[in-house]
Design a protein around this motif. Structure first.
Motif, mmCIF file in Angstrom:
data_model
loop_
_atom_site.group_PDB
_atom_site.id
_atom_site.type_symbol
_atom_site.label_atom_id
_atom_site.label_comp_id
_atom_site.label_asym_id
_atom_site.label_seq_id
_atom_site.Cartn_x
_atom_site.Cartn_y
_atom_site.Cartn_z
ATOM 1 N N VAL A 1 -34.382 -20.636 -102.034
ATOM 2 C CA VAL A 1 -34.100 -19.260 -102.438
ATOM 3 C C VAL A 1 -32.819 -19.281 -103.259
ATOM 4 O O VAL A 1 -31.806 -19.848 -102.845
ATOM 5 C CB VAL A 1 -33.913 -18.334 -101.223
ATOM 6 N N LEU A 2 -32.859 -18.655 -104.439
ATOM 7 C CA LEU A 2 -31.676 -18.499 -105.272
ATOM 8 C C LEU A 2 -31.246 -17.037 -105.222
ATOM 9 O O LEU A 2 -31.998 -16.143 -105.619
ATOM 10 C CB LEU A 2 -31.971 -18.887 -106.723
ATOM 11 N N LEU A 3 -30.033 -16.786 -104.721
ATOM 12 C CA LEU A 3 -29.486 -15.432 -104.647
ATOM 13 C C LEU A 3 -28.369 -15.295 -105.658
ATOM 14 O O LEU A 3 -27.392 -16.055 -105.617
ATOM 15 C CB LEU A 3 -28.937 -15.148 -103.245
ATOM 16 N N SER A 4 -28.475 -14.311 -106.546
ATOM 17 C CA SER A 4 -27.475 -14.173 -107.605
ATOM 18 C C SER A 4 -26.244 -13.390 -107.165
ATOM 19 O O SER A 4 -25.131 -13.673 -107.616
ATOM 20 C CB SER A 4 -28.098 -13.500 -108.828
ATOM 21 N N HIS A 5 -26.413 -12.393 -106.283
ATOM 22 C CA HIS A 5 -25.273 -11.592 -105.817
ATOM 23 C C HIS A 5 -25.755 -10.645 -104.731
ATOM 24 O O HIS A 5 -26.940 -10.628 -104.392
ATOM 25 C CB HIS A 5 -24.603 -10.841 -106.969
ATOM 26 N N GLY A 6 -24.833 -9.818 -104.214
ATOM 27 C CA GLY A 6 -25.121 -9.073 -103.004
ATOM 28 C C GLY A 6 -25.556 -7.640 -103.161
ATOM 29 O O GLY A 6 -25.715 -6.960 -102.140
ATOM 30 N N HIS A 7 -25.744 -7.111 -104.361
ATOM 31 C CA HIS A 7 -26.204 -5.738 -104.482
ATOM 32 C C HIS A 7 -27.574 -5.580 -103.833
ATOM 33 O O HIS A 7 -28.373 -6.513 -103.790
ATOM 34 C CB HIS A 7 -26.249 -5.319 -105.957
ATOM 35 N N TYR A 8 -27.853 -4.376 -103.342
ATOM 36 C CA TYR A 8 -29.029 -4.155 -102.505
ATOM 37 C C TYR A 8 -30.347 -4.409 -103.221
ATOM 38 O O TYR A 8 -31.349 -4.717 -102.575
ATOM 39 C CB TYR A 8 -29.010 -2.722 -101.947
ATOM 40 N N ASP A 9 -30.359 -4.275 -104.543
ATOM 41 C CA ASP A 9 -31.609 -4.527 -105.265
ATOM 42 C C ASP A 9 -31.804 -6.007 -105.574
ATOM 43 O O ASP A 9 -32.795 -6.373 -106.225
ATOM 44 C CB ASP A 9 -31.677 -3.689 -106.543
ATOM 45 N N HIS A 10 -30.909 -6.858 -105.088
ATOM 46 C CA HIS A 10 -31.025 -8.305 -105.279
ATOM 47 C C HIS A 10 -30.953 -9.063 -103.949
ATOM 48 O O HIS A 10 -31.618 -10.081 -103.796
ATOM 49 C CB HIS A 10 -29.934 -8.813 -106.226
ATOM 50 N N MET A 11 -30.136 -8.604 -103.021
ATOM 51 C CA MET A 11 -30.058 -9.237 -101.708
ATOM 52 C C MET A 11 -30.685 -8.304 -100.675
ATOM 53 O O MET A 11 -30.061 -7.349 -100.214
ATOM 54 C CB MET A 11 -28.607 -9.552 -101.318
ATOM 55 N N ASP A 12 -31.914 -8.581 -100.326
ATOM 56 C CA ASP A 12 -32.692 -7.797 -99.366
ATOM 57 C C ASP A 12 -32.707 -8.572 -98.049
ATOM 58 O O ASP A 12 -33.472 -9.530 -97.894
ATOM 59 C CB ASP A 12 -34.097 -7.584 -99.925
ATOM 60 N N VAL A 13 -31.865 -8.171 -97.115
ATOM 61 C CA VAL A 13 -31.691 -8.973 -95.899
ATOM 62 C C VAL A 13 -32.964 -9.019 -95.059
ATOM 63 O O VAL A 13 -33.217 -10.018 -94.369
ATOM 64 C CB VAL A 13 -30.497 -8.463 -95.062
ATOM 65 N N ASP A 14 -33.793 -7.982 -95.133
ATOM 66 C CA ASP A 14 -35.039 -8.013 -94.359
ATOM 67 C C ASP A 14 -36.007 -9.050 -94.930
ATOM 68 O O ASP A 14 -36.644 -9.804 -94.179
ATOM 69 C CB ASP A 14 -35.687 -6.630 -94.349
ATOM 70 N N THR A 15 -36.139 -9.088 -96.246
ATOM 71 C CA THR A 15 -36.996 -10.107 -96.852
ATOM 72 C C THR A 15 -36.453 -11.501 -96.575
ATOM 73 O O THR A 15 -37.220 -12.431 -96.255
ATOM 74 C CB THR A 15 -37.097 -9.878 -98.369
ATOM 75 N N LEU A 16 -35.149 -11.675 -96.677
ATOM 76 C CA LEU A 16 -34.553 -12.988 -96.415
ATOM 77 C C LEU A 16 -34.775 -13.419 -94.972
ATOM 78 O O LEU A 16 -35.032 -14.601 -94.700
ATOM 79 C CB LEU A 16 -33.065 -12.960 -96.750
ATOM 80 N N ARG A 17 -34.680 -12.474 -94.056
ATOM 81 C CA ARG A 17 -34.961 -12.798 -92.654
ATOM 82 C C ARG A 17 -36.395 -13.280 -92.487
ATOM 83 O O ARG A 17 -36.660 -14.277 -91.799
ATOM 84 C CB ARG A 17 -34.706 -11.571 -91.766
#
Length: 368
Positions: A161-177
């Motif tokens: 998984v490549l995460l670019s930054h933490g804004h909500y439209d890019h870092m979705d903690v539920d999907t990552l979980r």
């Protein structure tokens, strides 16, 4: 700027006022200006650098994020083009193969900034967001106007998984979980985003990277984190406590640049990538969430910016994303695609070389 051809009839003034207030509430979490569920002191700690002052990250020589007063000015005084409740993609949902081997490259678009990249026997996903809303709230905030181009249950086993930054439209903690519990992928993210994710899921392993850091992914593939011009926050108290960036993948296809979110910044992000990674085959570039320009220019490119960035990169092919899924800014739902076509024509670039991706689109390097 061309007007959108998709929308709703004009609203009475009272309805417009209510919509503006509702939109302000919706925009606050997306722009990182709300009180985060995890506001506190658990932030990144590390040595001072040319983009970290010991407390916060910054864009060297570039503009910082707009203040909250500008956010209020935008949301309460400017008009937005209405979006439809549904903007379905012309593409069917994709059913990706389990693996793509060798030098073949298959890239499938799930929506917004989520791409499934398959090649060299690896499955890599960018900024995975499969939730209905890009928001800290399940009941409020920008909602999808189209379904993901890949059903989550049809995703092959994800390796990286490549995460670019933490804004909500890019870092979705539920999907990552969900991905972590299902596949235990390697998760690569800019510095400080590992702290955020561990706060939500203490057992999640995240490899934090600084700009220019490189990680070997196996099978001859490597990921490098590259500077782009953006910012980060998930709450009032954590602005720029985590880093942002784009990723270059080498050893897969002819090389790929995924920009995450970025402003054009006089072309500097693209010149740097071209110098460090010449001859890339594919550029994944954001083309949406760009109006009004006085507010958005430092953080989001418009299609003309993206075409200039594509030219500076010298890449063979580009796919445009970050449009048509979540209503974040003032332009119409289909304005980015229209404006991209205009920008390409003005610069004499064949439209097939830079596609405005919609969910379900699949691109392969078979013809390159």
């Amino acid at each position: 700027m061309r007007a959108s051809t998709v929308g709703s009839p004009p609203l009475p003034s009272s309805a417009i006022t209510r919509r503006k207030l509702a939109t302000l509430i919706a925009a606050v979490p997306i722009l990182g200006a709300c009180v985060s569920a995890r506001a506190g002191s658990d932030y990144y700690a590390g040595p001072v650098s040319d983009h970290f002052d010991g407390s916060r990250f910054f864009n060297p020589g570039g503009d910082g994020p707009r203040p909250f007063t500008d956010l209020l000015r935008w949301q309460l005084t400017e008009s937005r083009t209405a979006w439809p409740e549904s903007f379905p993609s012309p593409h069917p949902q994709d059913s990706p193969p389990a693996r793509v081997e060798g030098k073949a490259l298959r890239v499938s678009f799930a929506g917004h900034a989520t791409f499934l990249i398959q090649g060299a026997g690896l499955n890599i996903i960018t900024d995975p967001v499969f939730s209905d809303r890009a928001s800290p709230f399940s009941f409020y905030g920008p909602k999808r106007v189209n379904a993901p181009g890949i059903d989550f249950g049809r995703l092959p086993r994800i390796d990286v998984v490549l995460l670019s930054h933490g804004h909500y439209d890019h870092m979705d903690v539920d999907t990552l979980r969900r991905l972590w519990e299902r596949d235990r992928p390697r998760i690569l993210a800019p510095l400080g985003n590992d702290v955020i994710l561990r706060g939500h899921h203490p057992g999640m392993v995240v490899e934090a990277m600084d700009w220019h850091a490189r990680r070997d992914l196996g099978a001859g593939v490597a990921a490098s984190l590259e500077p782009v011009h953006h910012w980060s926050a998930r709450g009032l108290f954590d602005r720029n406590h985590a880093l942002w960036g784009g990723f270059v993948l080498t050893g897969i296809g002819d090389g790929i640049f995924f920009a995450g979110d970025t402003g054009f910044d006089q072309g500097r992000p693209f010149r740097r990538v071209a110098e460090r990674h010449p001859g890339l085959g594919l550029a994944l570039l954001p083309i949406g969430a760009y109006e009004p320009r006085w507010f958005m220019a430092p953080q989001h490119m418009n299609p003309d910016d993206a075409v200039q960035g594509f030219q500076l990169l010298g890449a063979h092919q580009a796919l445009g994303y970050h449009w048509g899924t979540f209503n974040l800014t003032n332009e119409g739902v289909d304005s980015p695609a229209q404006d991209l076509a205009t920008a390409l024509a003005a610069k004499g670039i064949e439209p097939a070389r830079f596609l405005a991706a919609q969910p379900g689109l699949v691109w392969t390097n078979a013809a390159t």
